[in-house]
Write a protein that holds these residues in place. Structure first.
Motif, mmCIF file in Angstrom:
data_model
loop_
_atom_site.group_PDB
_atom_site.id
_atom_site.type_symbol
_atom_site.label_atom_id
_atom_site.label_comp_id
_atom_site.label_asym_id
_atom_site.label_seq_id
_atom_site.Cartn_x
_atom_site.Cartn_y
_atom_site.Cartn_z
ATOM 1 N N PRO A 164 32.901 29.343 37.420
ATOM 2 C CA PRO A 164 33.236 30.241 36.315
ATOM 3 C C PRO A 164 33.015 29.556 34.975
ATOM 4 O O PRO A 164 33.182 28.350 34.842
ATOM 5 C CB PRO A 164 34.720 30.540 36.540
ATOM 6 N N ASP A 176 30.532 34.816 35.721
ATOM 7 C CA ASP A 176 30.871 34.375 37.073
ATOM 8 C C ASP A 176 32.370 34.033 37.157
ATOM 9 O O ASP A 176 32.762 33.007 37.714
ATOM 10 C CB ASP A 176 30.020 33.129 37.427
ATOM 11 N N ALA A 177 33.187 34.957 36.616
ATOM 12 C CA ALA A 177 34.604 34.642 36.448
ATOM 13 C C ALA A 177 35.315 34.351 37.763
ATOM 14 O O ALA A 177 36.258 33.561 37.799
ATOM 15 C CB ALA A 177 35.298 35.796 35.732
ATOM 16 N N TYR A 178 34.885 34.983 38.841
ATOM 17 C CA TYR A 178 35.563 34.772 40.127
ATOM 18 C C TYR A 178 34.677 34.014 41.103
ATOM 19 O O TYR A 178 34.948 33.965 42.287
ATOM 20 C CB TYR A 178 35.993 36.117 40.726
#
Ligand code: SF4
Ligand code: SF4
Lengths: 291, 257
Positions: free
Chosen positions: B53, B47-49
């Motif tokens: 995250p 869920d980096a963005y």
């Protein structure tokens, strides 16, 4: 610590299963044929079911076979080996009682001892961890063993001894809560010893390393739900032993009250086990100024 | 094998200078960059963005405030990664034999081909130095850049851990603690390099150099070395009654009229 369902189910059910195997091993009750089958079925379902649940906790289960290799150093590995050996020994014993109408007494005794040893190894997975002071005490092992023996007696239908053991268990559980609440302070870990900055003054976290939680915090800095701990302790403390004892003693013995007693005991067991994890403070929380 | 070696020939590790670290996170970034593309599984982000995250890091920087009664607070940036403990509890708890400490140089590593991702080693580490990678499901930790320090394909100056190589402030040092004449041993001896949470009994190899006490200009009797240069040139209190110079002349001249 994060109270993951897999580890709660694993420790609770396998403890009960090996507890029941202990009683079957020493011949209480001494049953043969179909009733022996029923008893052993329940014991194996609990023990194996618990062990299988624990694999749900693994990130990479395809390597689980290696877990039997490090019994010289690792309690988790010993637990794996001990449970397999116990289940095999007891399987031979069970075959004798179910199909041959024979009780291999020596095998039963060995199996009973191995069952207790398996529960002990489970307890040591937690009790060995210096990083979780609440678990890092002898009482943890005493507690796991008492749960197994008392719960096992209840399942084995050994009512008169089960009643005594359930009351002892309740006392042990309260003693564990009492002692556990003091452990973190006794161990002496503080944010100052964690950072080594204590001689410069009082330390507090100004900025965490990351803005959202990471694996460490999710796994080891579980602080939610502690606010319910008092209520849960009451629920667990009462339904673990007191309610089953009342049901077994006050009412004339019948299958429904026996089933209810088991149900209450298991409710108490699950609540207490949830607390066992949820209330356990890991020292890494100090770096996050949280416990 | 998860038995610890009795002794190790070398004790490779880091000295981290808390007096110098400016908390820029360059070491964190370079660590992730090097280690996501080399030893073992990549260091994944989840869920980096997104809203929450989360990612795997082998090195993280905390920032603390230290305050003594009556003094100004002091900020300390605090990098933290595996300390390659001599009595590493993370190694002995491992059921699969994936975790081990190397006899030749004391580096603590995870063999990902054996790791089953049970996470027990992360529980056993007091320092939060191990993180289970959320995608690969195996345990990740600092390797002391074992794939750089002996790597003859790299220019010699690059054969140090990525974090040490990149630190723009020179707050990180790499060397052999078994050698009393090494840079890290000398720094530790000179500056009182400390162990983290020594009461855990892990005997960490990495040492932290404590921040030097800061001059406290706020407190009483505290000397501020710049103060003499910033003194007002004209001291109003002594000149108020009898102003000198042009003003003094004017003052006197006007008085006579
Ligand atoms: S810092 Fe943690 S992971 Fe590293 S060797 Fe010590 S206990 Fe193990
Ligand atoms: S997560 Fe991997 S390295 Fe850590 S204890 Fe489990 S098997 Fe060993």
């Amino acid at each position: 610590m994060h109270p993951a369902p897999s580890v709660i189910i694993f420790t609770s059910l396998s403890g009960l299963g090996f507890g029941l195997l202990f009683w079957l091993g020493i011949g209480y009750p001494e049953v043969y044929g179909m009733s022996a089958f029923g008893m052993f079925f329940v014991a194996y379902a609990l023990a194996v079911g618990g062990l299988l649940a624990s694999t749900a906790h693994l990130g990479n289960p395809k390597n689980a076979i290696h877990a039997f290799s490090q019994w010289r150093t690792s309690w988790l590995s010993r637990e794996g080996v001990a449970s397999i050996v116990t289940l095999l020994v007891m399987a031979v014993y069970a075959i004798g009682m179910i199909f041959l109408g024979q009780r291999f007494q020596i095998l039963g005794w060995i199996g009973a001892a191995l069952s207790l040893f398996t529960v002990f190894t489970t307890s040591m997975i937690y009790a060995q961890l210096k990083t979780v002071p609440r678990w890092n005490m002898r009482l943890t092992s005493v507690m796991f063993l008492t749960y197994a023996v008392a719960g096992g007696a209840l399942l084995a239908g050994q009512i008169s001894i089960a009643v005594v053991l359930l009351l002892v268990l309740t006392l042990v559980q309260f003693a564990v809560w009492q002692a556990g609440d003091k452990r973190f302070r006794e161990a002496g870990h503080t944010i100052e010893t964690a950072t080594g900055l204590g001689n410069l003054g009082k330390v507090r976290l100004l900025e965490p390393p990351h803005t959202s939680p990471n694996y460490l915090m999710k796994e080891m800095v579980f602080t939610v739900g502690r606010k319910h701990s008092r209520k849960l302790r009451m629920i667990a403390g009462v339904s673990l032993g007191l309610l089953p004892v009342i049901l077994l003693y006050a009412l004339p013995f019948n299958p429904i009250s026996a089933a209810l007693a088991v149900a209450f005991h298991m409710l108490g067991l699950f609540a207490a086990r949830w607390l066992f994890f949820a209330e356990a403070e890991h020292v890494v929380g100090l770096y996050y100024d949280k416990r | 094998m998860t038995a610890l070696p009795q002794t190790t020939q070398k004790k490779l590790g880091l000295v981290i200078d808390l007096d110098i670290c400016v908390g820029c996170h360059a070491c964190v970034t370079n660590c992730k960059e090097w280690n996501t593309s080399n030893y073992g599984a990549p260091l994944s982000d989840v869920d980096a963005y997104g809203a929450e995250p989360m990612g795997t890091f082998l090195n993280r920087i905390h920032t603390y405030e230290v305050k003594q009664e009556g003094c100004n607070a002091q900020t300390v940036h605090f990098p933290k990664s595996c300390l390659h403990c001599e009595d590493a509890p993370c190694v002995t708890v491992c059921p699969t034999g994936a975790s081990y400490k190397r006899e030749e140089d004391g580096i603590v590593l995870v063999n990902e081909d054996r790791c089953m991702g049970c996470g027990l080693c992360a529980w056993a580490c007091p320092y939060g130095a191990r993180e289970l990678d959320q995608l690969a499901g195996v345990m990740k930790k600092c390797t002391l850049c074992v794939d750089r320090i002996y790597n003859e394909n790299l220019p010699e100056e690059d054969r140090i851990p990525a974090c040490v190589r990149t630190c723009p402030a020179g707050a990180r040092h790499f060397g052999d603690f078994a050698d009393p004449e090494s840079n890290v041993s000398r720094l530790t001896a000179e500056r009182g390099g400390m162990e983290l949470m020594p009461e855990q009994g892990t005997a960490p190899v990495n040492r932290y150099l404590p921040p030097r006490p800061k001059t406290d200009i706020g407190g009483e009797n505290k000397i501020d070395i710049l103060a003499p240069f910033l003194e007002p040139v004209v001291n109003e209190e002594t000149t108020q009654d009898q102003p000198g110079g042009f003003l003094g002349w004017l003052d006197k001249a006007l008085e006579k009229i």
